[in-house]
Design an enzyme around this catalytic site. Structure first.
Site, short mmCIF file in Angstrom:
data_model
loop_
_atom_site.label_atom_id
_atom_site.label_comp_id
_atom_site.label_asym_id
_atom_site.label_seq_id
_atom_site.Cartn_x
_atom_site.Cartn_y
_atom_site.Cartn_z
N GLU A 1 -8.22 2.07 -3.07
CA GLU A 1 -8.84 1.77 -1.69
C GLU A 1 -9.12 3.20 -1.23
O GLU A 1 -8.48 4.14 -1.46
CB GLU A 1 -7.30 1.48 -0.80
CG GLU A 1 -6.63 0.20 -1.39
CD GLU A 1 -5.55 -0.19 -0.53
OE1 GLU A 1 -4.77 -1.09 -0.91
OE2 GLU A 1 -5.28 0.42 0.61
N GLU B 1 0.94 -1.27 -0.02
CA GLU B 1 -0.03 0.07 -0.09
C GLU B 1 1.03 1.12 -0.02
O GLU B 1 2.02 1.46 0.73
CB GLU B 1 -0.80 0.06 1.20
CG GLU B 1 -1.76 1.29 1.29
CD GLU B 1 -2.88 1.00 2.50
OE1 GLU B 1 -3.75 0.05 2.36
OE2 GLU B 1 -2.70 1.67 3.50
#
Length: 379
Positions: free
Chosen positions: A333, A276
């Site tokens: 996300e 991420e």
């Protein structure tokens, strides 16, 4: 030297892991201590020996190792890579206590990481790394996380869905009082989710590894992502022992050396790593690391928890060509609530999305998927 000699000849193992560079400056990280030991005996190492392999491994000659050997602290090495999260490495919660014992975190993410350091230390004391490694070897075979995303993307001509099983968050509090992880997971799967994300952090998200294990042992067939704040390879092995097929690695927390080493662990276990990133500097760091297959662009700042969906578009406009050239799949996300939101990040270049809050707060989270996409997904 026992830990080095006991290591696999194919790649470094947990016996000399970086332990996410999580030891304090007064107690050098296990990985870096192993580097020093390996260098001390380099002269006699035969070319087919583990010591020769270690000395010639890129990680043992990385910038982080050289900097540490020259006297830099772990936090200063991380800061040079743009990582603003400090590590406290204390046996108790650093934001508790008083006087010199008390520390004040700069933001929510730093608080979570400090708490995670204590939690992992306590868990390791109860179940040492070697025991967790042995347990991981008896876990059900890992499922193909990226394969499931790719197939779902092709079926629906829309971003594949990683649906999140999530009870609470630090910013929103409890999202769902009536929380049954298996029922939610089954509902997601029945309504077209390609994969599932299971929150395992207890203190801040009211998740658990038990939830992960329970879902894996149910009739759910979707591959499972362990949504954890990973700071130590112990967590990766533990997640695998509980049935995880993939795990989250956060670039805002982990230095490059950690990410590289953890990718090796994941590959050895047959797991997928979702790495991420939040900004351009983190993305550039990750794109320089070999073996990355899946990058998540988080539109939520983990420092302020503010959301800006244009973050995905901005980063992909700047680095999309490199990402496509490397064949990396991108996951969008945070901040995705409507069909327009999904279309926006899809047009920006994502092939999958990770969604939790906009689904879990609905009366029927699985049926809410059609509302998110503006259509029913094919299974």
């Amino acid at each position: 030297m026992e830990s080095l000699l006991a290591a696999s000849s194919s790649l470094p193992t947990a016996a000399f892991s970086p332990s996410s560079l999580s030891s304090s400056s007064s107690s050098p990280p296990r990985f870096l201590r192993a580097v020093t030991a390996a260098r001390a005996v380099r002269c006699a190492a035969a070319k087919d020996s583990i010591l020769y392999a270690l000395e010639h491994d890129e990680m043992f000659n990385s910038a982080e190792v050289i900097q540490w050997e020259s006297g830099k602290s772990i936090n200063s090495i991380a800061a040079a890579q743009g990582i603003r999260i400090r590590r406290r490495c204390r046996p108790r919660y650093p934001s508790e206590g008083s006087g010199t014992d008390k520390a004040v975190p700069r933001n929510i993410l730093e608080q979570i990481i400090w708490d995670k350091e204590v939690e992992v230390s306590q868990r390791k004391a109860k179940k040492p790394l070697q025991k967790v490694i042995e347990s991981s070897q008896h876990a059900p075979p890992p499922r193909d996380f990226i394969g499931a995303l790719t197939a779902a993307y092709s079926r629906n001509d829309a971003p594949a869905l990683i649906a999140e099983v999530k009870k609470a968050s630090p910013s929103r509090g409890v999202l769902r009082e009536d929380f049954n992880p298996v029922e939610i997971a089954q509902s997601y799967e029945m309504n077209g989710a390609a994969c599932l994300s299971i929150l395992t952090d207890e203190k801040h998200f009211q998740g658990s590894f038990e939830n992960l294990e329970t879902v894996r042992n149910s009739r759910v067939k979707c591959p499972l992502l362990c949504k954890e704040f990973v700071i130590d390879i112990w967590q990766i092995y533990y997640a695998r022992s509980k049935g995880a097929d993939a795990i989250l690695l956060i670039a805002a927390v982990l230095p490059d050396l950690d990410i590289k080493y953890m990718l090796r662990i994941c590959k050895n276990l047959g797991m997928t790593a979702l790495i991420e990133v939040h900004d351009e500097r983190e993305l550039d760091r990750v794109l320089k690391i070999d073996g990355v297959q899946l990058i998540g662009i988080n539109n939520r700042s983990l420092e302020t928890f503010k959301v800006d969906t244009s973050n995905t578009k901005t980063l992909l406009e700047k680095r999309g060509d490199i990402i496509r050239e490397k064949g990396i799949m991108v996951v969008g996300e945070s901040g995705l609530f409507t069909p327009d939101d999904v279309a926006y990040v899809h047009n920006a270049g994502v092939s999958a999305i990770l969604v939790g809050e906009s689904l879990i707060k609905q009366e029927n989270p699985g049926q809410a998927i059609a509302g998110l996409y503006g259509k029913e997904l094919l299974r």
